[in-house]
Design a protein around this motif. Structure first.
Motif, PDB file in Angstrom:
ATOM      1  N   LEU A 200       0.831  -1.204   0.000  1.00 55.71           N
ATOM      2  CA  LEU A 200       0.000   0.000   0.000  1.00 55.71           C
ATOM      3  C   LEU A 200       0.865   1.253   0.000  1.00 55.71           C
ATOM      4  O   LEU A 200       0.578   2.224  -0.708  1.00 55.71           O
ATOM      5  N   TYR A 201       1.950   1.235   0.764  1.00 56.07           N
ATOM      6  CA  TYR A 201       2.863   2.377   0.768  1.00 56.07           C
ATOM      7  C   TYR A 201       3.470   2.590  -0.620  1.00 56.07           C
ATOM      8  O   TYR A 201       3.490   3.710  -1.138  1.00 56.07           O
ATOM      9  N   LEU A 202       3.945   1.523  -1.222  1.00 58.43           N
ATOM     10  CA  LEU A 202       4.548   1.652  -2.548  1.00 58.43           C
ATOM     11  C   LEU A 202       3.511   2.018  -3.603  1.00 58.43           C
ATOM     12  O   LEU A 202       3.803   2.746  -4.550  1.00 58.43           O
ATOM     13  N   TYR A 203       2.282   1.559  -3.424  1.00 57.95           N
ATOM     14  CA  TYR A 203       1.183   1.995  -4.291  1.00 57.95           C
ATOM     15  C   TYR A 203       1.017   3.509  -4.182  1.00 57.95           C
ATOM     16  O   TYR A 203       0.856   4.202  -5.189  1.00 57.95           O
ATOM     17  N   SER A 204       1.066   4.024  -2.959  1.00 52.40           N
ATOM     18  CA  SER A 204       0.913   5.476  -2.767  1.00 52.40           C
ATOM     19  C   SER A 204       2.038   6.232  -3.464  1.00 52.40           C
ATOM     20  O   SER A 204       1.798   7.287  -4.067  1.00 52.40           O
ATOM     21  N   GLN A 205       3.240   5.695  -3.407  1.00 53.24           N
ATOM     22  CA  GLN A 205       4.364   6.354  -4.054  1.00 53.24           C
ATOM     23  C   GLN A 205       4.242   6.311  -5.576  1.00 53.24           C
ATOM     24  O   GLN A 205       4.567   7.283  -6.265  1.00 53.24           O
ATOM     25  N   CYS A 206       3.755   5.201  -6.104  1.00 50.82           N
ATOM     26  CA  CYS A 206       3.497   5.108  -7.552  1.00 50.82           C
ATOM     27  C   CYS A 206       2.403   6.097  -7.949  1.00 50.82           C
ATOM     28  O   CYS A 206       2.501   6.747  -9.003  1.00 50.82           O
TER      29      CYS A 206
END
Length: 76
Positions: A40-46
Protein backbone atom coordinates in the motif's frame (compact mmCIF):
# COMPACT_ATOMS: atom_id res chain seq x y z
CA UNK A 1 6.96 -13.04 -2.80
CA UNK A 2 7.64 -13.05 -6.52
CA UNK A 3 4.94 -10.52 -7.45
CA UNK A 4 6.14 -8.03 -4.82
CA UNK A 5 9.74 -8.33 -5.99
CA UNK A 6 8.64 -7.91 -9.60
CA UNK A 7 6.61 -4.81 -8.72
CA UNK A 8 9.59 -3.38 -6.82
CA UNK A 9 11.79 -3.94 -9.86
CA UNK A 10 9.25 -2.08 -12.01
CA UNK A 11 9.23 0.72 -9.45
CA UNK A 12 13.04 0.88 -9.51
CA UNK A 13 12.90 1.03 -13.32
CA UNK A 14 10.46 3.98 -13.03
CA UNK A 15 7.62 2.00 -14.60
CA UNK A 16 5.23 3.39 -12.03
CA UNK A 17 1.97 2.66 -13.89
CA UNK A 18 2.75 -1.05 -14.14
CA UNK A 19 4.09 -1.29 -10.61
CA UNK A 20 1.05 0.57 -9.25
CA UNK A 21 -1.37 -2.04 -10.61
CA UNK A 22 0.60 -4.93 -9.11
CA UNK A 23 0.92 -3.24 -5.70
CA UNK A 24 -2.83 -2.56 -5.75
CA UNK A 25 -3.56 -6.24 -6.34
CA UNK A 26 -1.11 -7.27 -3.63
CA UNK A 27 -2.82 -5.06 -1.04
CA UNK A 28 -6.07 -6.91 -1.65
CA UNK A 29 -4.68 -10.43 -2.06
CA UNK A 30 -1.88 -10.57 0.52
CA UNK A 31 -2.52 -12.49 3.71
CA UNK A 32 0.56 -11.04 5.42
CA UNK A 33 -0.07 -7.65 7.02
CA UNK A 34 3.52 -6.46 6.47
CA UNK A 35 3.26 -7.28 2.78
CA UNK A 36 -0.08 -5.48 2.54
CA UNK A 37 1.24 -2.41 4.35
CA UNK A 38 4.40 -2.25 2.24
CA UNK A 39 2.43 -2.75 -0.95
CA UNK A 40 0.00 0.00 0.00
CA UNK A 41 2.86 2.38 0.77
CA UNK A 42 4.55 1.65 -2.55
CA UNK A 43 1.18 2.00 -4.29
CA UNK A 44 0.91 5.48 -2.77
CA UNK A 45 4.36 6.35 -4.05
CA UNK A 46 3.50 5.11 -7.55
CA UNK A 47 0.31 7.16 -7.40
CA UNK A 48 2.31 10.26 -6.50
CA UNK A 49 4.80 9.69 -9.30
CA UNK A 50 2.00 9.25 -11.83
CA UNK A 51 0.35 12.45 -10.59
CA UNK A 52 -2.58 10.56 -9.07
CA UNK A 53 -2.46 12.70 -5.95
CA UNK A 54 -5.93 11.69 -4.79
CA UNK A 55 -4.92 8.02 -4.97
CA UNK A 56 -1.74 8.80 -3.06
CA UNK A 57 -3.57 10.57 -0.24
CA UNK A 58 -6.25 7.87 -0.04
CA UNK A 59 -3.64 5.11 0.14
CA UNK A 60 -1.66 6.87 2.86
CA UNK A 61 -4.86 7.55 4.82
CA UNK A 62 -5.83 3.88 4.66
CA UNK A 63 -2.29 2.87 5.60
CA UNK A 64 -2.22 5.13 8.66
CA UNK A 65 -5.63 3.95 9.86
CA UNK A 66 -5.26 0.23 9.16
CA UNK A 67 -1.59 -0.21 10.09
CA UNK A 68 -0.72 2.68 12.44
CA UNK A 69 2.24 0.79 13.89
CA UNK A 70 3.92 -0.19 10.63
CA UNK A 71 7.50 1.11 10.29
CA UNK A 72 6.67 3.44 7.41
CA UNK A 73 4.07 5.27 9.50
CA UNK A 74 6.13 5.29 12.70
CA UNK A 75 9.28 6.65 11.06
CA UNK A 76 7.51 9.01 8.66
Amino acid sequence: MVAFDYAKSLYAAKQFDKAKEIFKKLVVAATDSDLSANSLYLYSQCSFRTEDYTGCVKALTILSKRWPDCPVIRTG
